[in-house]
Write a protein that holds these residues in place. Structure first.
Motif, mmCIF file in Angstrom:
data_model
loop_
_atom_site.group_PDB
_atom_site.id
_atom_site.type_symbol
_atom_site.label_atom_id
_atom_site.label_comp_id
_atom_site.label_asym_id
_atom_site.label_seq_id
_atom_site.Cartn_x
_atom_site.Cartn_y
_atom_site.Cartn_z
ATOM 1 N N PHE A 146 0.837 -1.195 0.000
ATOM 2 C CA PHE A 146 0.000 0.000 0.000
ATOM 3 C C PHE A 146 0.877 1.251 0.000
ATOM 4 N N TYR A 147 1.864 1.233 0.883
ATOM 5 C CA TYR A 147 2.735 2.392 1.006
ATOM 6 C C TYR A 147 3.526 2.626 -0.278
ATOM 7 N N ILE A 148 3.956 1.538 -0.902
ATOM 8 C CA ILE A 148 4.717 1.691 -2.145
ATOM 9 C C ILE A 148 3.854 2.362 -3.216
ATOM 10 N N PHE A 149 2.642 1.858 -3.371
ATOM 11 C CA PHE A 149 1.760 2.468 -4.367
ATOM 12 C C PHE A 149 1.440 3.912 -3.998
ATOM 13 N N TYR A 150 1.276 4.123 -2.692
ATOM 14 C CA TYR A 150 0.921 5.448 -2.198
ATOM 15 C C TYR A 150 2.008 6.462 -2.551
ATOM 16 N N GLU A 151 3.248 6.067 -2.373
ATOM 17 C CA GLU A 151 4.352 6.966 -2.693
ATOM 18 C C GLU A 151 4.572 7.063 -4.198
ATOM 19 N N LEU A 152 4.255 5.964 -4.865
ATOM 20 C CA LEU A 152 4.452 5.937 -6.307
ATOM 21 C C LEU A 152 3.553 6.959 -7.003
ATOM 22 N N MET A 153 2.420 7.261 -6.367
ATOM 23 C CA MET A 153 1.511 8.248 -6.934
ATOM 24 C C MET A 153 2.135 9.628 -7.001
ATOM 25 N N LEU A 154 2.952 9.919 -5.984
ATOM 26 C CA LEU A 154 3.497 11.260 -5.856
ATOM 27 C C LEU A 154 4.353 11.648 -7.049
ATOM 28 N N LEU A 155 5.159 10.700 -7.468
ATOM 29 C CA LEU A 155 6.166 10.999 -8.483
ATOM 30 C C LEU A 155 5.553 11.512 -9.786
ATOM 31 N N PRO A 156 4.657 10.735 -10.408
ATOM 32 C CA PRO A 156 4.098 11.237 -11.663
ATOM 33 C C PRO A 156 3.330 12.534 -11.471
#
Lengths: 532, 101, 685
Positions: A146-156
């Protein structure tokens, strides 16, 4: 490979395909993206239709649907035990509606990015990466994943705002980035704390499995977040502190007053499609996170702080609406109205009643459709004349009649006209909040009454805008040049707007389309909260 | 009877003269002569101390050895000096500072 | 006709409700010429009327019909919606469809030639749909939904001419004021739901319903296992009444109605005189058991006060529609008063009679406006075609309009042989009886209403005499003789039909006494106050005689020649003409203060909230500058310092390495000497 993985990785595949295609084909990238998003739409529609209403989910893996659990990282850490991270996906009534919402909003956002001209390869690749991350957040059940996806959102998102945005895009992008990062960094601490507190009943090792975290029996004795041990940090209950930290992390996303100021800036500077995704989907991740994580893992702390949650909700409703009333920039007005509308979500969640939580869920879904529609509409006018100051327009109804019809639908739907989803959502959030005093005594009755004033203020700023921009004799700041540029909506825009309006209408007339799917989960969640 | 300290004083004077010559002369030959001075100061000490020697005249034997060695050393040194001159076209030691590098 | 089953009747009611929605959707979605839709919508509304007649005949004084369906499930609670048709809703259904049909017919001529007329028909359809839905639904939430939809269609219709600045201001005002009332309605719904876990009107408010079974003990209000403080019962009543206040234009939320006259006159007659504004009264009748005595007194006082206040304002207005609008507010005040004193049946009776005569008044006024507007366009003149000061002598040009409007006026004044006499006197009588049982101070309420009733006689007389008697003042104004025409047949016939409904026989065979009127007998709520026989003779007599005297005064002042004393300078006159300055007061109190608050909130947001964010951003920048300085000067300085010390030493030592043999020797000797010296001294110590 299950449907959920397909849903998550389909955009990535399309994104890689776009990266591989030669730049000479850059006008065709959008068709690749469109194909991926349409396919995603079909998959989520299939998931929706085949969703079993009776399975509740929440804390029991056997009642989740489309579960996929593959051991992902297994590390022997010696004295610290085994590191267990699973690739663990699954959906229940709380997450499934958001998958459908996301795929539709992504489709609309893609239609809104039809005329993007700058660096197409990067744009569509980031767009699809964002799509993947959002889908991942809604279906992940392992906290680490969950956290990985959550942070992954930030980048794009950072790049989409920072590169394709307006004049002050860098300021907005950094502000957005820092705000969200601030929340998520502390979240990571809590995740690690939870990891060391919770053991997997089957293997005995520490685990990131969210479902195990919801069961107090899985907490190791004397661990920091153990319910029984009642550990304290700085004299505050550790569980309460963890709840607050997680709540703040998600509340920044929602956003709540006073952690909201990234939102108007981000919206004003972001390009239209990013605004659509931001308002349509990303804000919901905040609400979803509060339900899925804060309430389910820390129900005791949630009940303890319900009064404050309710107060924040009411404050957001009123404060957002008042701010919207003072805006001259149409997009900023809508951004503030988002704050106001998301306040209902918080109020409904805080009530911890079935009406309140269902209303909050409904409000998130409904706001997803309506805010996408509103930002799309702002985009239409901004695309044509690169201006969106309310006083610069007057009497648009005469030159853009169809556009005005859509604006009226969107405005009235979001001010809560019966027949549209927002009405049902707001009414039940408020009914739930009012009912709370009688059922569980969490929220005082005045909060619901105060929150309802937001409905009046919502009508004021929207109607005032309607009167100022669309009615009266046509008078434009840019004169005849603008008049020539302001053509009525075209077929692509009509398609996107109509589909959103129809969704909102369908949910308003047949709320059971959403309520039936989520009801079992909502009841289970309330039971989970009351058990402890 | 001449006391030992007189020999010592002369020897020290010779040695000092030798050192001075070694350190200050700008001609390799003069330096060589300074070295001979110092050798002779040492030889003088050997001879002077041999009076107090428990064994028979070992100091004097040492002195003889040293004189022979000194002669040999001078021969080698002169050869080096010649070679240095051949290479550098000078025998001024201050000009030869290749050791610096 | 009795052959219909319950299912058929509810299905019929559903069809009657959905037909206007069908015209709304059909007209807007099917493209066509801009003047499309008239035939389609008239056909639909006429069919609705027919069905309403059938329903009425099958329901009136028979078993009420209640059919329910599941709508959705939320939590453990099954949300049902359905259709509840009893005498009240059947009567309302008939009334609304009848008047709506007439207004539709009237509009074919009145709105002829408007460039966007198809929108007009569509909006009318939406309005009728919402109104039908409102009266037949059995669920408070659904009632609220239709309640808002009614407000929305009224918004659309008031702003029909959306290029007019005043019209769009007015529709915004109307919607917002109604929204304010809706907050009350919503609060009421929340309270009811919280206490009873249902919003079913039948379960809640019928005989032996939940409300009858709940009881107040001490400070708590109990129902089965639930309870809440008793004050919430009062709040619930007040909240629902607040909702009704907005929709029925009662003080203090009445100011939208006069402004709403910016819409087409036909709309004003249908929505803002006959039907929508009556929805508040209907709501109160539907949920009557919720009101406890405290709330009823509030309703009665607000009603009486509104009746009085609106009548005083109507005395001095010059815009013909505005006079009628204030008269509507005043009459709605009477209905509210009746509700407050327990006279539910007379209130609904007055609602029905008022709907007919007020609709007629508006339509007749519309005919006059139509002709004057026509004249204005034809001759290219510039005057206010709604100002009664520009009219006069119109009875010669428009005899049928005159006669029908006269009949309606008599009904409004409440003179014998008209329908208005029956209903209004029933209200007045009952309020006097109620005051008798309440005690001294309560008498203010019926007397206020009595005054209002007298003033009605005077302002109506002023209106009629100024418009239809004397000479056409336009002739004087422009110095030429104009001639006007009677209204077209479509409009004229509607006026005649409505005029019939202003007379007594359709309502009661006894022209002097309302107690045997079939509407009053058919409605369930009877007053509990004791009858005082003397009032039944005294009050009608006093009202009628005073009214006749006032009409005579009116004729003297405004009839043949204008001889009215000039009061225009008097403060009271200004007060009335400026509508009690309420608009200005509200603007300052609410609009300006809310906007001010909004601006304050925004500057707070910009300066404080965002300021804190930016400030913390700045602090971080300053901190990072400091740490950068520290890093450069201290941490790096240390490293660089070590290096530079080493370099300095190296530089210093470098000088010793001359490469000269003699120097090296010298050092060796010096070091050796130092060694010896040190050794010597260390031994010495």
């Amino acid at each position: 490979m299950s449907l959920l993985s397909l849903l998550i990785f389909l955009p990535i595949v399309a994104g890689i395909l776009i990266l591989l295609l030669p730049s000479a084909w850059q006008q065709r990238y959008k068709y690749v993206a469109l194909g991926a998003v349409l396919l995603q739409m079909l998959i989520s529609a299939y998931i929706y239709i085949n969703f079993d209403n009776t399975l509740s989910g929440i804390a029991d893996q056997s009642t989740f649907q489309l579960v996929e659990r593959i051991p992902w990282i297994r590390l022997n850490l010696g004295a610290l035990g085994n590191l267990e991270i699973d690739y663990f996906l699954g959906i229940d009534g709380l997450s499934m509606p958001f998958l459908v919402l996301t795929s539709l909003v992504m489709l609309v956002a893609l239609l809104a990015s039809w005329d993007i001209q700058k660096n197409l390869k990067g744009y569509f690749a980031l767009f699809l990466l964002l799509d993947c991350a959002v889908m991942g957040v809604f279906s992940a059940l392992d906290f680490f994943l969950f956290y990985i996806f959550y942070e992954l959102m930030l980048l794009p998102l950072y790049f989409l705002i920072g590169m394709w945005g307006g004049v002050r895009r860098e300021y907005a992008a950094i502000k957005f980035f820092l705000y969200t990062l601030l929340g998520s960094v502390f979240m990571l601490l809590v995740i690690i704390g939870l990891y060391f507190s919770v053991t997997d009943p089957e293997t005995g090792g520490h685990t990131f499995n969210m479902l195990h975290m919801m069961n107090p029996a899985n907490y190791a004795q004397d661990s920091i977040f153990s319910v029984i041990a009642g550990q304290e940090i700085f004299g505050v209950s550790a569980r309460l502190l963890a709840f607050i930290v997680l709540f703040v992390a998600f509340a920044i996303k929602v956003p709540i007053v006073p952690l909201h100021t990234w939102l108007p800036d981000a919206h004003v500077e972001a390009p239209t499609p990013v605004s659509i995704i931001l308002a349509g989907v990303l804000l919901k991740i905040g609400g979803y996170g509060i339900l899925r994580v804060c309430l389910s893992i820390f129900p005791d702390a949630a009940i303890q702080s319900a009064w404050w949650l309710g107060l924040i909700g009411v404050a957001s409703i009123l404060y957002g609406a008042l701010n919207a009333l003072a805006q001259r920039d149409l997009k900023r007005l809508i951004a503030y109205s988002s704050i106001s509308h998301m306040g209902f979500v918080l109020l409904g969640i805080a009530s911890a009643t079935s009406e309140g939580i269902s209303g909050a869920m409904m409000q998130m879904i409904s706001h997803g459709f309506l805010s996408s529609m509103l930002f799309f509409l702002v985009g239409v006018i901004y695309e044509r004349v690169h201006n969106r100051e309310i006083p610069n327009f007057r009497g648009l109804a005469l030159i853009m009649p169809r556009y005005t019809v859509f604006v009226m639908i969107a405005f009235f739907a979001s001010l809560g006209l019966p027949g549209f989803s927002a009405f049902i959502a707001e009414a039940f959030s408020l009914i739930g909040a009012f009912n709370s005093q009688s059922i569980n005594g969490l929220l005082p009755r005045w909060m619901a009454v105060a929150g309802s004033v937001g409905i009046l203020l919502g009508a004021s700023y929207l109607l005032w805008t309607l009167q100022r921009m669309f009615f009266g004799e046509t008078r434009l700041w840019g004169g005849d040049e603008w008049k020539a540029k302001l053509t009525d909506v075209n077929g692509r825009e009509v398609f996107a707007l109509t589909s959103l309006a129809l969704m909102s209408l369908a949910l308003g007339i047949l709320p059971s389309l959403a309520f039936d799917k989520m009801n079992a989960s909502v009841l289970e969640l309330i039971q989970l909260m009351n058990i402890r | 009877m001449i006391p030992l300290s007189h020999y010592m004083l002369i020897s020290a004077a010779l040695f000092s003269i030798g050192i001075y010559a070694v350190l200050s002369k700008r001609n390799a030959i003069m330096i060589l002569i300074g070295i001979e001075f110092m050798l002779n100061a040492a030889i003088l000490n050997f001879v002077a101390f041999s009076k107090h020697d428990k064994f028979a005249a070992s100091g004097q034997v040492f002195a003889l050895f040293a004189i022979v060695l000194a002669a040999a050393a001078v021969a080698v040194s002169l050869a080096i000096i010649l070679n240095v001159y051949k290479y550098y076209k000078t025998i001024d030691p201050t000009k030869i500072d290749k050791l610096r590098d | 006709m009795d052959t219909f089953t319950k299912e058929t009747i509810s299905l019929l009611a559903l069809i009657a409700t959905l037909l206007p929605l069908f015209s709304f959707a059909g007209i807007l979605l099917v493209p066509g010429s801009r003047d499309r839709g008239s035939f389609f919508s008239i056909l639909n509304i006429a069919t609705s009327l027919l069905i309403s007649v059938v329903i009425f005949l099958n329901v009136w004084n028979k078993q009420p019909i209640h059919q329910q369906f599941d709508w959705f499930i939320i939590g453990d609670w099954r949300f049902k919606i359905g259709i509840l048709i009893n005498n009240l809703s059947a009567l309302m259904l008939l009334l609304i469809s009848f008047i709506a049909t007439l207004v539709h017919v009237y509009s074919t001529k009145y709105m002829e030639g408007d460039p966007y007329i198809f929108r007009y028909w569509a909006y009318l359809g939406l309005f009728c749909f919402s109104m039908f839905g409102l009266v037949i639904t059995d669920n408070l939430l659904l009632l609220y939904m239709f309640w808002e939809l009614v407000g929305f269609s009224s918004y659309l219709l008031i702003g029909f001419w959306f290029t007019r600045e005043t019209a769009v201001q007015a529709n915004k005002k109307a919607f917002l004021m109604n929204r304010l009332g809706d907050l009350g309605f919503l609060t009421g719904i929340m309270i009811v739901f919280s206490q009873f876990q249902t919003l079913d009107v039948n379960l809640l408010f019928s005989e032996g319903g939940f409300f009858k079974r709940s009881l107040v003990q001490g400070d708590l209000w109990y129902f089965s296992s639930n309870h809440m403080p008793a004050v919430w019962l009062t709040i619930a009543g007040l909240a629902f009444f607040f909702g009704a206040t907005a929709k029925s234009a009662q003080f203090p939320l009445h100011t939208w109605l006069p402004d709403a006259m910016e819409g087409p006159t036909s709309v004003s007659s249908l929505i803002h005189a006959a039907t929508m504004v009556a929805a508040g009264v209907f709501l109160i009748a539907r949920i009557y058991p919720i009101f406890n005595p405290t709330v009823l007194i509030v309703i009665a006082s607000i009603g009486a006060f509104t009746a009085f206040m609106a009548a005083t304002i109507a005395l001095t207005q010059n815009d013909i529609k505005r006079i009628l609008a204030y008269s509507t507010i005043s009459q709605l005040g009477f209905m509210m008063l009746a509700m407050g004193v327990g006279a539910v049946a007379p209130a609904i009776f007055h609602l029905v009679t008022h709907a007919f005569f007020k609709c007629l008044l508006f339509l007749a006024a519309g005919a006059v406006i139509h002709e004057l507007h026509h004249l204005k366009d034809k001759k290219g003149l510039d005057f206010d075609h709604q100002d009664i000061r520009n009219m006069g002598g119109l009875r010669k040009f428009m005899p049928i309009t005159f006669i029908t409007m006269l009949l309606a006026s008599l009904a409004l004044i409440g003179l014998p042989f008209t329908s208005g006499y029956l209903s209004k006197d029933a209200i007045l009588i009952q309020s006097f009886e109620w005051a008798e049982s309440q005690g001294s101070i309560a008498r203010i309420i019926p007397y206020t209403a009595l005054f209002a009733s007298w003033m009605t006689a005077f302002y109506v007389a002023r209106l009629i005499f100024k418009v239809f008697f004397g000479e056409l003042r336009l002739n004087v104004l422009f110095g030429q003789a104009f001639s006007l025409h009677e209204a077209p047949v479509a409009m004229k016939s509607v006026l005649v039909v409505l005029a019939i409904f202003c007379l007594f026989p359709l309502f009661s065979l006894n022209p002097f006494h309302a107690s045997h009127a079939w509407i009053i007998e058919g409605l369930p709520y009877f007053s509990t106050t004791p009858t005082v026989e003397s009032y039944h003779i005294l009050i009608p007599a006093v009202v009628s005689i005073a009214a006749i005297i006032l009409i005579l005064i009116g004729y003297k002042w405004y009839g043949k020649n204008e001889k009215a004393p000039d009061y225009t300078k008097a403060a009271v006159f200004r007060f009335s003409q400026e509508q009690w300055y309420l608009n200005r007061l509200y603007k300052v109190m609410f609009v300006d203060s809310v906007l001010g608050l909004a601006r304050t909130a925004f500057s707070f947001d910009r300066t404080i909230v965002d300021g804190i964010v930016n400030f913390s951003g700045k602090i971080i920048i300053v901190l990072s500058a400091v740490s950068e300085w520290l890093d450069r000067k201290v941490v790096d300085g240390l490293v660089n310092g070590v290096a530079s010390v080493a370099r300095t030493i190296g530089n210093f030592v470098r000088h010793f390495q001359t490469g000269r043999l003699q120097h090296y020797l010298l050092f060796m000797i010096l070091i050796l000497l130092t060694f010896f010296v040190l050794k010597y001294f260390s031994q010495a110590i």
